[in-house]
Design a protein around this motif. Structure first.
Motif, PDB file in Angstrom:
ATOM      1  N   GLN A 166      18.188   2.068  -7.038  1.00  0.00           N
ATOM      2  CA  GLN A 166      17.321   1.174  -7.800  1.00  0.00           C
ATOM      3  C   GLN A 166      16.757   0.077  -6.897  1.00  0.00           C
ATOM      4  N   GLU A 167      17.601  -0.395  -5.982  1.00  0.00           N
ATOM      5  CA  GLU A 167      17.188  -1.465  -5.070  1.00  0.00           C
ATOM      6  C   GLU A 167      16.040  -0.981  -4.189  1.00  0.00           C
ATOM      7  N   GLN A 168      16.193   0.213  -3.652  1.00  0.00           N
ATOM      8  CA  GLN A 168      15.132   0.799  -2.827  1.00  0.00           C
ATOM      9  C   GLN A 168      13.853   0.964  -3.642  1.00  0.00           C
ATOM     10  N   TYR A 169      14.032   1.421  -4.874  1.00  0.00           N
ATOM     11  CA  TYR A 169      12.890   1.629  -5.756  1.00  0.00           C
ATOM     12  C   TYR A 169      12.086   0.336  -5.909  1.00  0.00           C
ATOM     13  N   GLU A 170      12.796  -0.751  -6.099  1.00  0.00           N
ATOM     14  CA  GLU A 170      12.116  -2.041  -6.290  1.00  0.00           C
ATOM     15  C   GLU A 170      11.405  -2.489  -5.023  1.00  0.00           C
ATOM     16  N   GLN A 171      12.061  -2.297  -3.894  1.00  0.00           N
ATOM     17  CA  GLN A 171      11.435  -2.657  -2.619  1.00  0.00           C
ATOM     18  C   GLN A 171      10.162  -1.837  -2.391  1.00  0.00           C
ATOM     19  N   LEU A 172      10.267  -0.541  -2.694  1.00  0.00           N
ATOM     20  CA  LEU A 172       9.125   0.344  -2.471  1.00  0.00           C
ATOM     21  C   LEU A 172       7.986   0.026  -3.424  1.00  0.00           C
ATOM     22  N   GLN A 173       8.354  -0.436  -4.597  1.00  0.00           N
ATOM     23  CA  GLN A 173       7.306  -0.799  -5.549  1.00  0.00           C
ATOM     24  C   GLN A 173       6.471  -1.940  -5.014  1.00  0.00           C
ATOM     25  N   ALA A 174       7.156  -2.917  -4.446  1.00  0.00           N
ATOM     26  CA  ALA A 174       6.444  -4.057  -3.871  1.00  0.00           C
ATOM     27  C   ALA A 174       5.552  -3.589  -2.723  1.00  0.00           C
ATOM     28  N   ALA A 175       6.123  -2.778  -1.838  1.00  0.00           N
ATOM     29  CA  ALA A 175       5.370  -2.301  -0.673  1.00  0.00           C
ATOM     30  C   ALA A 175       4.200  -1.419  -1.103  1.00  0.00           C
ATOM     31  N   ALA A 183      -9.200  -3.185  -2.275  1.00  0.00           N
ATOM     32  CA  ALA A 183     -10.118  -4.240  -1.844  1.00  0.00           C
ATOM     33  C   ALA A 183     -11.248  -3.654  -0.999  1.00  0.00           C
ATOM     34  N   LEU A 184     -11.005  -2.496  -0.420  1.00  0.00           N
ATOM     35  CA  LEU A 184     -12.034  -1.842   0.402  1.00  0.00           C
ATOM     36  C   LEU A 184     -12.838  -0.836  -0.414  1.00  0.00           C
ATOM     37  N   GLY A 185     -12.608  -0.831  -1.732  1.00  0.00           N
ATOM     38  CA  GLY A 185     -13.369   0.071  -2.598  1.00  0.00           C
ATOM     39  C   GLY A 185     -12.805   1.479  -2.644  1.00  0.00           C
ATOM     40  N   ILE A 186     -11.580   1.659  -2.199  1.00  0.00           N
ATOM     41  CA  ILE A 186     -10.961   2.980  -2.200  1.00  0.00           C
ATOM     42  C   ILE A 186     -10.165   3.144  -3.498  1.00  0.00           C
ATOM     43  N   SER A 187     -10.286   4.304  -4.134  1.00  0.00           N
ATOM     44  CA  SER A 187      -9.531   4.484  -5.384  1.00  0.00           C
ATOM     45  C   SER A 187      -8.140   5.035  -5.061  1.00  0.00           C
ATOM     46  N   VAL A 188      -7.147   4.317  -5.561  1.00  0.00           N
ATOM     47  CA  VAL A 188      -5.768   4.604  -5.180  1.00  0.00           C
ATOM     48  C   VAL A 188      -4.910   4.791  -6.414  1.00  0.00           C
ATOM     49  N   LYS A 189      -4.015   5.761  -6.352  1.00  0.00           N
ATOM     50  CA  LYS A 189      -3.002   5.866  -7.394  1.00  0.00           C
ATOM     51  C   LYS A 189      -1.646   5.687  -6.741  1.00  0.00           C
ATOM     52  N   PHE A 190      -0.864   4.768  -7.266  1.00  0.00           N
ATOM     53  CA  PHE A 190       0.509   4.610  -6.814  1.00  0.00           C
ATOM     54  C   PHE A 190       1.377   5.281  -7.856  1.00  0.00           C
ATOM     55  N   ASP A 191       1.897   6.442  -7.530  1.00  0.00           N
ATOM     56  CA  ASP A 191       2.650   7.207  -8.517  1.00  0.00           C
ATOM     57  C   ASP A 191       4.132   6.894  -8.401  1.00  0.00           C
ATOM     58  N   ASP A 192       4.552   5.843  -9.119  1.00  0.00           N
ATOM     59  CA  ASP A 192       5.959   5.448  -9.048  1.00  0.00           C
ATOM     60  C   ASP A 192       6.735   5.943 -10.265  1.00  0.00           C
ATOM     61  N   ARG A 193       6.222   6.967 -10.889  1.00  0.00           N
ATOM     62  CA  ARG A 193       6.947   7.542 -12.024  1.00  0.00           C
ATOM     63  C   ARG A 193       8.334   7.984 -11.576  1.00  0.00           C
TER      64      ARG A 193
END
Length: 490
Positions: free
Chosen positions: A310-319, A329-339
């Motif tokens: 869980q700790e790693q999960y939280e760190q990775l979420q921030a990163a 910010a550069l106009g790139i469409s991004v999906k962060f799939d943290d499911r």
RNA sequence: CGGGGCAUAGCGCAGCCCGGCUAGCGCAUCUGCUUUGGGAGCAGAGGGUCGUAGGUUCGAAUCCUGCUGCCCCGACCA
């Protein structure tokens, strides 16, 4: 990894169908020959629409909307046009249902329309009927209108995206004071389509004019872009028609010129459809799924976290969110799939199936070492790089993938474009190699018809993008102005 | 519209030829535990009027007939 898709080599049709279904693009609907475009497929179409719409507006066009239903009588006004479309029209004959004795519903025979309505297979007739009221003077010209709409063509055999009974498209309909202006417009829009295909879809296309047999019903000249699919078959990807004064005369659209003389206007029409989705799929995809050009991908970059605790999960979420923000910010469409409901390997396979160009994998190991794994969809290669290089690398990859898949398609077409001199050679080649065959043709519909009968190959276009070198027809030996492109097509 | 094939759980299929116990398998779903750098493992659970209408039979997913739908191949077309 278990193979999810049918292999392309084994059965191209099945591979294509399978891919369209599994990548979640579209499915057959309950209605004969129609298709349901699912959200992911529609998102790609929206990207195409946006790019095309901007190109239309940049060339002076405006959008408008005309009715779905066209009175039957409108159709009979342009003889060639009727003949071309009569066989594939859906017709509305009644306007009401009633409950039947059996408990279901039935068409109420009392609600028969006096004049049947045709569900538009294309809108020339209703638009020209309308233009009659819009155009009186040379000051009203040129009239440069585009419509985004659905149309219905009752095809005998349908195929997801490539030929459905109902499809989405845009149709441009323009009116001009002179012949030259209209021809120029038709050619301009052909070039718009070619540019769109090459720069956005990463599909190299041949530009040319259609032979009389393949010409649009009611046109004087049909221009087209032709693409080659991975199985070597041709796909007509867009058409632009010079309609002369045919529709102006049929619908009596006249204007008074500067000299006070009354003349019929000159017309063009041009369109591309959801068929382009099929072209996109069949040009770039592989056995792992869709490969999307970065310029049209709804998701350009996906970030997948890899963690144990869980700790790693939280760190990775921030990163992960941090990277996402920088890229956005550069106009790139991004999906962060943290499911948390799917595992990393599952996600990798899933986004490959969906053709996401760049994938970033970020694990606890990377956080410790200041690294990140970045993978590209086109070559399926991955590399581990310092996090500090990530943003620049993503930008480079998006650009490079766009270029690379274009080049790959270009090379494939080059490798499958062959020149033949004799009809014997032609027949052998069309059966054994497929692809585009450059051959001389005497310019007659009879010869083209004969070739079609015997080989199922048609003239895709008479190219405008290469120098015309004269020769002699491979069938009749009569003089030919230039080589034309033959192929079997979708 | 011609020629072929198919219809059984959300999806993919077996069973049908040669009718008979409670209709089965894989994936997916749900629960629990263990897992997490390429579609996880184990244990358990739920889910079906066998496309539809009729016929034959003591008995039909299975045999017969009609109908409907879908897929593939042609002709037509973007």
């Amino acid at each position: 990894m278990a193979k999810v898709l049918t292999s392309r080599e084994e059965n191209y049709s099945q591979w294509y169908n399978d891919l369209v279904n599994k990548a979640d693009l579209a499915q057959n609907s309950a209605v004969r020959g129609c298709m349901v475009i699912k959200p992911y497929g529609y998102a790609i179409w929206e990207k195409m629409q946006a790019a095309l719409d901007k190109m239309f507006k940049d060339t002076g066009h405006e959008n408008a909307y005309f009715p779905l239903f066209i009175p039957k009588s409108f159709f009979s006004k342009e003889a060639a046009h009727v003949e071309g479309f009569a066989k594939e029209c859906a017709v509305v004959t009644h306007y009401r249902l009633r409950t039947s004795a059996a408990g279901g519903v039935e068409v109420d025979p009392d609600a028969k329309l006096e004049e049947e309505l045709i569900v538009r297979p294309t809108s020339e007739t209703i638009i020209w009927h309308t233009y009659k009221d819009w155009i009186q003077s040379y000051r009203d010209l040129p009239l440069l209108i585009n419509q985004w709409a659905n149309v219905v063509r009752w095809e005998m055999r349908t195929r997801l995206f490539l030929r459905t009974a109902e499809f989405l498209w845009q149709e441009g309909h323009t009116a001009h004071a002179t012949r030259d202006e209209a021809v120029e417009e038709a050619e301009r829009m052909l070039n718009v389509y070619a540019t769109f295909a090459e720069e956005f879809m990463a599909i190299p296309v041949r530009r040319g004019v259609k032979s009389a047999n393949e010409r649009f019903a009611g046109a004087i000249e049909t221009y087209a872009i032709e693409a080659m699919m991975q199985d070597g078959k041709a796909l007509q990807a867009g058409t632009s028609h010079f309609l002369g004064q045919n529709f102006a005369k049929a619908f009596d659209v006249k204007f008074q010129n500067k000299e006070g003389k009354v003349e019929h206007v000159w017309a063009t029409s041009w369109g591309v459809s959801t068929r382009l989705m099929g072209a996109l799929i069949m040009t770039h995809s592989d056995d792992n799924g869709l490969v999307l050009p970065p310029n049209l991908a709804p998701i350009q970059v996906v970030i997948v976290p890899i963690y144990k605790t869980q700790e790693q999960y939280e760190q990775l979420q921030a990163a992960g969110n941090n990277i996402k923000k920088q890229l956005q910010a550069l106009g790139i469409s991004v999906k962060f799939d943290d499911r948390d409901t799917q595992k990393p390997g599952w996600k990798f396979a899933e986004y490959e199936l969906k053709g996401v160009p760049v994938r970033i994998a970020l694990g606890a190991r990377d956080l410790e070492q200041g690294t990140v794994e970045i993978a590209r969809r086109d070559t399926l290669t991955k590399e581990t790089i310092p996090q500090t290089d990530l943003i620049a690398r993503v930008q480079f990859l998006l650009d490079d993938i766009q270029k690379n898949i274009y080049q790959k398609a270009f090379d494939h077409r080059a490798a499958n474009t062959r020149t033949v001199e004799t009809y014997e050679e032609f027949k052998r080649m069309i059966d054994n190699e497929g692809g585009f065959i450059m051959a001389h043709w005497d310019g007659t519909p009879e010869t083209e018809e004969l070739i079609k009968e015997e080989t199922k190959a048609t003239i895709r276009c008479i190219p405008l993008d290469e120098e015309a070198v004269p020769g002699f027809c491979m069938v009749t030996g009569k003089p030919s102005a230039q080589r034309v492109i033959f192929a079997r097509s979708y």
